[in-house]
Enzyme design. Structure first.
Site, PDB file in Angstrom:
ATOM      1  N   GLU A 153       0.816  -1.204   0.000  1.00 27.03           N
ATOM      2  CA  GLU A 153       0.000   0.000   0.000  1.00 27.03           C
ATOM      3  C   GLU A 153       0.858   1.264   0.000  1.00 27.03           C
ATOM      4  OE1 GLU A 153      -2.197  -3.155   2.502  1.00 27.03           O
ATOM      5  OE2 GLU A 153      -0.128  -2.574   2.044  1.00 27.03           O
TER       6      GLU A 153
ATOM      7  N   ALA B 132      17.187 -42.279  -9.331  1.00 30.00           N
ATOM      8  CA  ALA B 132      18.603 -42.479  -9.646  1.00 30.00           C
ATOM      9  C   ALA B 132      18.806 -43.944 -10.027  1.00 30.00           C
ATOM     10  CB  ALA B 132      19.482 -42.128  -8.451  1.00 30.00           C
TER      11      ALA B 132
ATOM     12  N   ALA C 180      20.921 -47.533  -9.576  1.00 31.71           N
ATOM     13  CA  ALA C 180      21.270 -48.235  -8.347  1.00 31.71           C
ATOM     14  C   ALA C 180      22.565 -47.708  -7.728  1.00 31.71           C
ATOM     15  CB  ALA C 180      21.385 -49.731  -8.614  1.00 31.71           C
TER      16      ALA C 180
ATOM     17  N   ARG D 219      11.658 -23.498  -5.579  1.00 34.20           N
ATOM     18  CA  ARG D 219      12.614 -23.366  -4.473  1.00 34.20           C
ATOM     19  C   ARG D 219      12.699 -21.910  -4.023  1.00 34.20           C
ATOM     20  NH1 ARG D 219      18.693 -25.212  -5.675  1.00 34.20           N
ATOM     21  NH2 ARG D 219      17.724 -27.267  -5.947  1.00 34.20           N
TER      22      ARG D 219
ATOM     23  N   GLY E 286      16.395 -37.660  -0.485  1.00 37.71           N
ATOM     24  CA  GLY E 286      16.390 -38.999  -1.037  1.00 37.71           C
ATOM     25  C   GLY E 286      15.243 -39.840  -0.503  1.00 37.71           C
TER      26      GLY E 286
ATOM     27  N   THR F 224      14.938 -42.238   1.689  1.00 42.95           N
ATOM     28  CA  THR F 224      14.785 -42.491   3.127  1.00 42.95           C
ATOM     29  C   THR F 224      14.131 -41.320   3.832  1.00 42.95           C
ATOM     30  OG1 THR F 224      16.725 -43.945   3.130  1.00 42.95           O
ATOM     31  CG2 THR F 224      16.005 -43.056   5.249  1.00 42.95           C
TER      32      THR F 224
END
Length: 376
Positions: A57, A173, A175, A195, A304, A306
């Site tokens: 404002e 990804a 292995a 982000r 990742g 986990t």
């Protein structure tokens, strides 16, 4: 008075202006303002600046003053209720009253306890007509713009958005951990735009070790770099890790004290926090509470399998930002290492919020069930 096409158009313009506050105004909400003079001509417009700087404002009023435009009898459209309290800046409601405006149109109220209808009340007490948009597309857009701010104020925690880039068969990804790059350049740029919205970016020690990411914003213009947070139970983050040296600040959170490692991280410029949980890991709910107290509105997760699974199982994840590449990788690393289900009825249900193409890839934006119910 009834809403006119002009009211809808100018509120939409105010919301568009507020988009320029992304990466700038945190922890304050993103707000835009448009002011017309009594004849209906554009007098000024603006958006909220850095914390401690002028709000939307005031920016619009300054633009009108610089042009020598008289505002008595004019109208202002704002994407969020004008503030009514003395914080780092004086109340915007008072500034609109002092300008002599006759009408203020508001897209949505501000849930912050020191505003929460008081800005509208102050304007009406001064004789200004205040019209609040009815529930619909405008209010939804105004809420989405500040979904993190609303979440922090109403729920006491940031809005958590989890970003994942994967193949069509759900691999993040190979292995051996190779993942650069599954998705294309356009998808990576889009991910950085998301982000940029965040007050903090969260990752785990596994990602730091495997990818050594920077986790800063560099593919989108920004003034404010999000805090980079590493969950690292044993403070094993190397002091040479790139995310410690990137622009902005880094926070390494552990569960077990390692004085020498913690000192080395501090020497590298990181903030260090010991926050043990009941299972010997970092206390995730306590960390989320701390980030909310520190003013983090949106928390962006790039981790990742986990950590993704651990966060999903806590029920703290609100939104999933999934970039899918038109590739099949076969055996590799999963989106999230969730435990096996005994039956389909136990599946975690999400809702598609948006689907769009990004270069050769596809972005799926999903909401976890009921995560945005606080906006109703």
């Amino acid at each position: 008075m009834p809403f006119s096409p002009t009211d809808h158009a100018q509120l939409q313009r105010a919301i568009t202006l507020a988009l320029s506050s992304i990466g700038l105004s945190d922890p304050n909400p993103r707000v835009g303002c448009v002011i017309h003079d009594a004849s209906g001509q554009l007098a000024g417009e603006g958006f909220t600046q850095q914390a401690g700087g002028p709000h939307a404002e005031v920016m619009a009023l300054r633009q009108a003053a610089a042009a020598g435009i008289e505002l008595t009898g004019g109208t202002a459209w704002v994407s969020l209720e004008p503030c009514a309290h003395h914080g780092r800046t004086p109340p915007c409601a008072d500034a609109l009253v002092d300008a002599g405006l006759a009408r203020v149109v508001v897209a949505t109220t501000d849930p912050f306890v020191q505003v929460a209808g008081q800005g509208i009340a102050r304007l009406r007490e001064a004789g200004i007509t205040v019209d609040l948009a009815e529930a619909g597309a405008i209010t939804r857009a105004a809420h989405e713009l500040n979904i993190g701010f609303f979440s922090r104020v109403l729920r006491g925690r940031p809005w958590m958005r989890m970003k994942i880039a994967a193949s069509l068969d759900g691999r993040t990804a190979l292995a051996d951990g190779s993942s650069q790059w599954i998705t294309g350049e356009a998808a990576r740029a889009d991910g950085q735009a998301w982000r940029r919205r965040a007050g903090a970016v969260l990752t785990g020690i596994g990602t730091v070790r495997d990818d050594n990411p920077r986790l800063d914003v560099r593919l989108a213009p920004t003034v404010h770099q999000p805090l980079r947070v590493v969950l690292d139970s044993d403070f094993a983050t190397p002091p040479s890790a790139r995310l410690l040296a990137a622009p902005g600040q880094a926070l390494v959170v552990g569960a077990r004290a390692h004085p020498c490692r913690m000192a080395a991280l501090r020497d590298a410029g990181a903030e260090v926090l010991l926050l043990p949980g009941p299972q010997g890991q970092v206390d995730l709910p306590a960390l989320i509470d701390k980030l909310a107290r520190d003013g983090v509105n949106e928390l962006h997760v790039e981790a990742g399998a986990t950590l993704n699974a651990a966060l999903l199982q806590t029920g703290l994840v609100d939104e999933l930002l999934l970039y899918l590449a038109p590739k099949l990788l076969g055996p590799g690393r999963d989106l999230a290492a969730l435990p096996a289900l005994q039956q389909l009825s136990q599946a975690r249900v999400m809702r598609f919020e948006d689907v769009y193409r990004v270069g050769d890839d596809l972005c799926l934006r999903l909401r976890c069930g009921g995560s945005d119910s606080f906006l109703v």
